[in-house]
Write a protein that holds these residues in place. Structure first.
Motif, PDB file in Angstrom:
ATOM      1  N   ILE A 431      -9.622 -55.073 -88.677  1.00  0.00           N
ATOM      2  CA  ILE A 431      -9.603 -56.078 -87.604  1.00  0.00           C
ATOM      3  C   ILE A 431      -8.456 -57.071 -87.812  1.00  0.00           C
ATOM      4  O   ILE A 431      -8.011 -57.726 -86.882  1.00  0.00           O
ATOM      5  CB  ILE A 431     -10.967 -56.816 -87.498  1.00  0.00           C
ATOM      6  N   GLN A 432      -7.942 -57.133 -89.052  1.00  0.00           N
ATOM      7  CA  GLN A 432      -6.863 -58.086 -89.327  1.00  0.00           C
ATOM      8  C   GLN A 432      -5.582 -57.717 -88.570  1.00  0.00           C
ATOM      9  O   GLN A 432      -4.709 -58.563 -88.398  1.00  0.00           O
ATOM     10  CB  GLN A 432      -6.584 -58.172 -90.818  1.00  0.00           C
ATOM     11  N   LYS A 433      -5.499 -56.475 -88.114  1.00  0.00           N
ATOM     12  CA  LYS A 433      -4.303 -56.053 -87.391  1.00  0.00           C
ATOM     13  C   LYS A 433      -4.362 -56.494 -85.929  1.00  0.00           C
ATOM     14  O   LYS A 433      -3.374 -56.456 -85.218  1.00  0.00           O
ATOM     15  CB  LYS A 433      -4.169 -54.526 -87.438  1.00  0.00           C
ATOM     16  N   ASN A 434      -5.530 -56.922 -85.503  1.00  0.00           N
ATOM     17  CA  ASN A 434      -5.698 -57.364 -84.125  1.00  0.00           C
ATOM     18  C   ASN A 434      -4.796 -58.567 -83.853  1.00  0.00           C
ATOM     19  O   ASN A 434      -4.686 -59.481 -84.677  1.00  0.00           O
ATOM     20  CB  ASN A 434      -7.177 -57.717 -83.896  1.00  0.00           C
ATOM     21  N   GLU A 435      -4.180 -58.582 -82.691  1.00  0.00           N
ATOM     22  CA  GLU A 435      -3.201 -59.624 -82.370  1.00  0.00           C
ATOM     23  C   GLU A 435      -3.828 -61.025 -82.393  1.00  0.00           C
ATOM     24  O   GLU A 435      -3.221 -61.991 -82.865  1.00  0.00           O
ATOM     25  CB  GLU A 435      -2.628 -59.349 -80.991  1.00  0.00           C
ATOM     26  N   ARG A 481     -15.221 -58.156 -78.712  1.00  0.00           N
ATOM     27  CA  ARG A 481     -16.107 -57.368 -77.827  1.00  0.00           C
ATOM     28  C   ARG A 481     -15.449 -56.042 -77.503  1.00  0.00           C
ATOM     29  O   ARG A 481     -16.099 -54.987 -77.491  1.00  0.00           O
ATOM     30  CB  ARG A 481     -16.366 -58.124 -76.525  1.00  0.00           C
ATOM     31  N   LYS A 482     -14.153 -56.112 -77.262  1.00  0.00           N
ATOM     32  CA  LYS A 482     -13.421 -54.891 -76.892  1.00  0.00           C
ATOM     33  C   LYS A 482     -13.408 -53.917 -78.066  1.00  0.00           C
ATOM     34  O   LYS A 482     -13.689 -52.713 -77.901  1.00  0.00           O
ATOM     35  CB  LYS A 482     -11.983 -55.282 -76.533  1.00  0.00           C
ATOM     36  N   VAL A 483     -13.127 -54.424 -79.236  1.00  0.00           N
ATOM     37  CA  VAL A 483     -13.062 -53.581 -80.435  1.00  0.00           C
ATOM     38  C   VAL A 483     -14.431 -52.962 -80.699  1.00  0.00           C
ATOM     39  O   VAL A 483     -14.555 -51.785 -81.022  1.00  0.00           O
ATOM     40  CB  VAL A 483     -12.603 -54.415 -81.658  1.00  0.00           C
TER      41      VAL A 483
END
Lengths: 737, 190
Positions: A431-435, A481-483
């Motif tokens: 999740i750390q790669k999420n913008e 939510r999307k992830v």
């Protein structure tokens, strides 16, 4: 007078019909001394000044007078340097010295030459330090190799664009000044050589008669042998101070390894030499050539004499961008006091471990503001914190290399996970790669930078970034939510993802309320509120403290919940949850603040409702407009959603002293503070805070009881609220005027 | 030392020409810490003469206020540039009256707010503006040449409440003209 087309015309209409009033048509006042007092100068160039004997070499053919003059120059440099640090321009302060502007001239005078070199080197080091802190280039210009770092560079460039001209920009302006001269890098070895010579001279003059024959070949510093010892000591402490101060600056540039330890040692030495300098004042004053000084507060030297070789108007053309104005230098005594404070503040930085957790780092930058550090100290705090952050933003893919050493085994995401009380394994989550998560990291860096700034600027920026933190919360919620919806994963992976998302969201909310509270509290430190406005301020503080306590408690409970689930079987877990549950001390402390804020809000509301004092009334607007103006940024951030002027009015409208005494807020605060002493037994800062809050609660409880008994206030009785025990929570007092 | 006089003896006058300019300049030069050139004074009094006022006592100018107004970041804002009263005349409400007159003109001219800067150490000015409803919006670090901080003071005028009654009436009229068949209450509620 010509006016631009389109602008309203002067009262008499067209300018061609202006009255023939010679006063009205005065020649432009460009040379008006009041406007441009710095432009009137004795000499038009450095060379002219030198030709006219403004900076003689040697300073005096009498060696005693020569040494006195050199000491005066050293002292005046100190006053100039302190004035520069406090906002004067380099051109009008340190570089008003002709000897500094023409470095080659002093080569025949070893003492003055080496001293000027170390002054230049020090100024250059300080300009670099402050400039680097301003532009965050410290790690990019010192040979750092960072792979795939473009996004971060772009981020820092956007920071540069965002930041307006600040005091640091004026500090580093050195147009055309010789900040570096050939050979300055050898300044320490030169000053060391002078130190050794002086030591031999001191030894020679203080040696017993039997040894004097052996030391006869050592030339004394000056011609009056009975004054030799004192003059040697006076010069020694001054050059040693410069030596140690330069070492402090160079050690602080390398905080890794033993850098900070060494800096601390040199700081102690600097402080000792400053004390020695103060001790030489009486001797220098009594043996000065200039007699008694009229105004002790204005003298820029220990002797009280005017130094040779300084002219602040010489650089008037390079003191851009402002027009030249005459400036007032700090006195020598005040300059010494300034350096004592600066060294104290730098010492605090050095005493802080380089590898703290997030909360520790935050507390460090907040607590150090208590000392009201000046620009130089703040620049070092910022560099230090930025170093700490940069060391943490590298991860396995991005290697952080500085001076051949590898740093950074953790990522900024790991810092956030730790702060959010997530388990160790969470830091490796994808999740750390999420913008949005990366943007959160950037917001964290911005927050640290803001907290390192002076409190006035800090408060303005905290108000602005509040909305960014609200937005990031919404963005994270949507992103998570999307992830969650998209990821095809096992229940275990889903459970971990859910936990990570929950913890981070709660942590973001907690930080947002923390920022809002800091924004409000700084208003007291900056004296932005009048007493009439305290009621609405404490109302807001009360609301935010409740929210902060809620989020902090939730974060801790979630974390405890996860650990318990791991270690216990289900039936044992259920049994344990209710058993002997202790509210964590940090939450109890917030509860204590809640009671104090509530008590103050209610006391002020009662005074308004029953005694009609501290009312926000004015001929042009009402309390509503004041509320809107003070809390505009909080309202824009919708933090929290329901907080408004109307909810404030409704809350306070019916509060009476009878209501307040029923609530017993101050007594409850005192009780919690007393109970918490055990919880913070090993934390002297927290214990000191508890003592302060207890005093506020105690005094306010007494004042409240008195007000309840009195009922209406006689005209001779005055109620005031002052910050005598705590910087953010006022203490009420009732006095007869 | 305070002078004995009756406040009714003070005459207030709006700036009305070049003859007032040296009076203003002398007062400000004498009493205020920041130096200004004649261009600065002219900028204010030529462009906004109706915002500058003078106070006279028996023909002697004892106080003055100099202001401007204009658009600032999409806000129509008044600005108090200079306010000064002779030392011996202070504490009698002259400054309050001068500022109040300027603020009234600003309000009538459509300003949304009024602003100024004052030294943090100027207790008298801060108390005066506080009584008039100004808040300390910001602290400006080392704002003045002497290194002293300043407060940015701001007064927000009440915003007029939007009057929906006419717009409801006009919506009702429009829909009757167009004959859309909806009952009146449903047309009003958007």
């Amino acid at each position: 007078m010509l006016l631009a087309p389109g602008l309203p015309q002067p009262p008499w209409g067209d300018s061609s019909r202006a009255p023939h009033d010679p006063d009205a048509l005065l020649t432009p006042l460009i040379m008006d001394p009041k406007m441009d007092s710095g432009i009137v100068s004795t000499y038009y160039s450095v060379d002219e000044a030198i030709e006219n004997g403004a900076a003689p070499i040697p300073l005096n053919f009498d060696r005693t007078s020569d040494i006195q003059c050199v000491i005066d120059i050293m002292d005046h440099f100190l006053a100039c340097e302190a004035t520069w640090h406090k906002g004067g321009s380099l051109a009008q302060t340190v570089y008003s010295c002709i000897y500094l502007l023409r470095p080659e001239r002093t080569s025949s005078h070893a003492l003055l030459h080496s001293f000027c070199r170390v002054i230049r080197a020090t100024c250059s080091a300080l300009v670099s330090a402050v400039s680097d802190a301003r532009t965050n280039e410290v790690n990019f210009t010192s040979g750092l190799k960072i792979l795939r770092y473009q996004s971060l560079l772009l981020f820092f460039r956007s920071i540069l664009a965002w930041l307006s001209v600040r005091e640091e920009d004026l500090f580093t302006m050195a147009y055309g000044l010789p900040l570096k001269a050939n050979g300055d890098e050898k300044c320490l070895s030169m000053i060391h050589a002078v130190d050794e010579t002086l030591c031999r001279q001191l030894k020679a003059c203080s040696a017993p008669v039997s040894e004097k024959a052996v030391l006869e070949d050592i030339e004394p510093l000056q011609t009056h042998l009975d004054l030799e010892e004192d003059f040697c000591k006076a010069v020694l402490c001054r050059i040693r101070f410069r030596k140690h101060f330069y070492h402090v600056l160079t050690c602080l540039r390398k905080p890794q390894g033993r850098g900070l330890e060494l800096a601390k040692k040199h700081i102690i030495s600097c402080l000792s030499e400053l004390d020695s300098m103060l001790n030489t004042e009486e001797f220098l004053r009594h043996n000065s050539a200039c007699g008694t000084v009229k105004n002790e507060d204005e003298k820029t030297t220990a002797s009280g004499c005017q130094p040779v070789g300084f002219d602040s108007t010489l650089n008037s053309r390079s003191a851009a961008p402002t027009p030249p104005r005459a400036i007032k230098l700090l006195s020598w005594k005040k300059a010494v006091n300034y350096f004592q404070k600066l060294l104290h503040d730098l010492g605090v930085i050095c005493s802080y471990p380089l590898d703290p957790v997030f909360e520790g780092a935050m507390r460090f930058v907040v607590d150090i503001q208590k000392f009201q550090p000046d620009l130089v100290a703040r620049a070092h705090i910022q560099s230090y914190v930025m170093q700490w952050i940069l060391m943490r933003i590298a991860n396995e893919q991005l290697l952080l290399v500085q001076d051949g050493k590898l740093y950074g085994r953790e990522s900024l995401f790991a810092v956030i996970c730790k702060a959010a009380l997530l388990p160790e394994g969470a830091k490796n989550h994808d999740i750390q790669k999420n913008e949005s998560v990366q943007q959160l990291g950037q917001l964290l860096i911005t927050l640290f930078r803001v907290l390192c700034a002076n409190t006035a600027w800090q408060r303005r920026k905290l108000g602005k970034i509040l909305q960014d933190w609200r937005i990031i919360y919404v963005q994270l919620e949507l992103a998570f939510r999307k992830v969650f919806g998209e990821a095809a994963s096992t229940p275990v992976e889903q459970d971990l993802l859910l936990r990570v998302c929950k913890h981070i969201l709660i942590w973001v909310e907690e930080q947002t309320y923390w920022i809002a509270l800091r924004f409000l509290m700084l208003g007291f430190e900056l004296d932005l509120y009048s007493t009439d406005e305290y009621c609405m301020v404490y109302w807001y503080i009360y609301i935010y403290l409740i929210k902060l306590a809620e989020k902090t408690h939730l974060k801790i409970m979630l974390s405890n919940d996860s650990s318990r689930r791991k270690s216990k079987k289900k039936k044992d877990f259920v049994k344990d949850v209710g058993k002997d549950y202790q509210v964590p001390p940090v939450v109890q402390l917030i509860q204590c603040y809640i009671y104090v804020a509530q008590g103050l809000m209610m006391m002020l509301a009662s005074l308004r409702n029953e005694n009609k004092i501290f009312l926000c009334q004015g001929p042009f607007n009402s309390e509503h407009e004041r509320f809107v103006q003070h809390f505009e940024v909080l309202q824009k951030a919708c933090l929290p959603d329901h907080a408004s002027f109307f909810s404030f009015s409704e809350t306070v409208a019916n509060i009476r002293f009878s209501t307040v005494s029923m609530h017993n807020c101050f007594k409850d605060a005192q009780k919690i503070a007393k109970d918490l002493r055990g919880g913070f037994a090993n934390n002297p800062d927290r214990l000191a805070e508890l003592r302060r809050i207890e005093q506020v609660a105690e005094h306010n409880h007494v004042a409240l009881n008195l007000l309840c008994r009195l009922g209406s206030l006689e005209p001779s009785l005055k109620v005031s609220f002052d910050f005598i025990h705590h910087p953010h929570f006022a203490t009420a007092s009732v006095k007869r005027s | 030392m305070a002078l004995e006089f009756d406040t009714s003896e003070i005459e207030y006058m709006s700036y009305s020409g070049e003859h007032h300019l040296p009076l203003i300049m002398n007062l400000v030069d004498q009493e205020l810490s920041e130096p200004y050139s004649i261009f600065t004074y002219r900028y204010f009094v030529y462009l906004w003469p109706n915002l500058s006022f003078l106070a006279f006592h028996k023909g002697k100018c004892v106080g003055t206020v100099v202001c401007k107004m204009g658009d600032h970041r999409h806000t129509f804002r008044g600005y108090i540039a200079m306010l000064v009263v002779l030392n011996s005349y202070r504490g009698r409400g002259i400054a309050t009256e001068l500022v109040s007159r300027s603020i009234k003109v600003m309000m009538e001219s459509g300003c949304e707010e009024v602003t100024l800067e004052a030294e943090v150490t100027n207790k008298g000015a801060l108390a005066l503006y506080g009584r008039l409803g100004f808040i300390r919006a910001k602290r400006l670090f080392r704002y003045y040449l002497n290194g002293v901080d300043a407060f940015r003071l701001k007064l927000l005028f009440p915003r007029p409440e939007p009057d929906y009654s006419d717009s409801i009436k006009s919506v009702a009229d429009e829909s009757e003209e167009h004959g859309d068949g909806m009952p009146p209450e449903e047309r009003i509620i958007q």
